[in-house]
Design an enzyme around this catalytic site. Structure first.
Site, PDB file in Angstrom:
ATOM      1  CB  CYS A  80      31.994  57.967  -1.167  1.00 13.45           C
ATOM      2  SG  CYS A  80      31.773  56.746  -2.463  1.00 13.45           S
ATOM      3  CB  CYS A 123      35.140  56.767  -2.464  1.00 10.95           C
ATOM      4  SG  CYS A 123      33.876  57.517  -3.492  1.00 10.95           S
TER       5      CYS A 123
END
Length: 183
Positions: free
Chosen positions: A101, A104
C-alpha cells in the site's frame, strides 16, 4: 518568523566553491520546527535535537522526534497488547496497513512523528494485514488500507480510514485521540 543563522568557521570551510564567506541564511523556524535558543556558545544538531554547548549552561530537548510503531504479528500478540493496555488504563492506536500500500508507506513516518507527541501516555502499533491471519483483520472490522483505529478497554472506540492526503489523516487521528482523552 525567520531567524538569521550564521555558519561557524568549520561549516564555512566545507564550502566547495571556495568563496571567502558563506552569507547568513534565513531559516523559517516554523518549517523546520527548531527552537533557537539565546545563549553564548555554539549550537550543534545531535540526532534531531538542538543542544547548547557551553560550560555554564547546557539544554537538551530529550523528547523523541518520532516513535517507531510497534509491530503486531499475530492474533495472540494483539490480545496481549490489548490486555496490557487495559491493565494500565491506556488507549492504543493500531495502524492497519499493507506492505504493498503506497499510501500506508507514505503515511507511516508521519504517524511515527504523531506518536512522539503522545509518547509515553499512548502506544502506537502497526499490523501488516498480509502477515496476520484474516480472522484478526475481520475481527477488527478492517476493509481498507490504511485504517487507523483507537482501542480502549479491548473495544474499538474510533477509526480513521486514510484514503486521502497524509496531513489530513494525521489531523483526523490527532482529533480522534484528543476526543478520546476528553471522555
Amino acid at each position: 518568523m525567520s531567524e538569521i543563522v550564521n555558519l561557524s568557521p568549520s561549516l564555512r570551510s566545507l564550502n566547495t566553491k571556495n568563496s571567502p564567506l558563506v552569507p547568513p541564511r534565513r531559516v523559517s523556524s516554523s518549517y523546520y520546527q527548531l527552537k533557537f535558543l539565546s545563549f553564548p556558545g555554539e549550537i550543534s544538531l545531535v540526532t534531531g535535537r538542538i543542544q547548547a554547548i557551553d560550560a555554564r549552561k547546557q539544554e537538551v530537548d530529550d523528547s523523541p522526534v518520532s516513535v517507531e510503531l510497534g509491530p503486531i504479528s499475530s492474533e495472540s500478540h494483539f490480545d496481549e497488547v490489548m490486555e496490557e493496555a487495559q491493565r494500565v488504563g491506556e488507549s492504543v492506536v493500531i495502524v492497519w496497513m499493507a506492505a504493498w500500500c503506497r499510501k500506508c508507506i507514505y503515511l507511516r513516518p508521519k504517524l511515527e512523528k504523531l506518536a512522539a507527541e503522545f509518547y509515553p501516555r499512548l502506544r502506537f502499533y502497526h499490523v501488516d494485514v498480509n502477515a496476520v491471519p484474516y480472522k484478526l483483520v475481520s475481527r477488527a472490522g478492517v476493509t481498507k488500507m490504511p485504517t487507523i483505529q483507537l482501542w480502549r478497554d479491548n473495544q474499538k472506540q474510533a477509526e480513521v480510514i486514510g484514503g486521502h492526503k497524509a496531513h489530513f489523516v494525521v489531523n483526523e487521528v490527532r482529533e480522534m485521540i484528543e476526543n478520546d482523552s476528553i471522555t
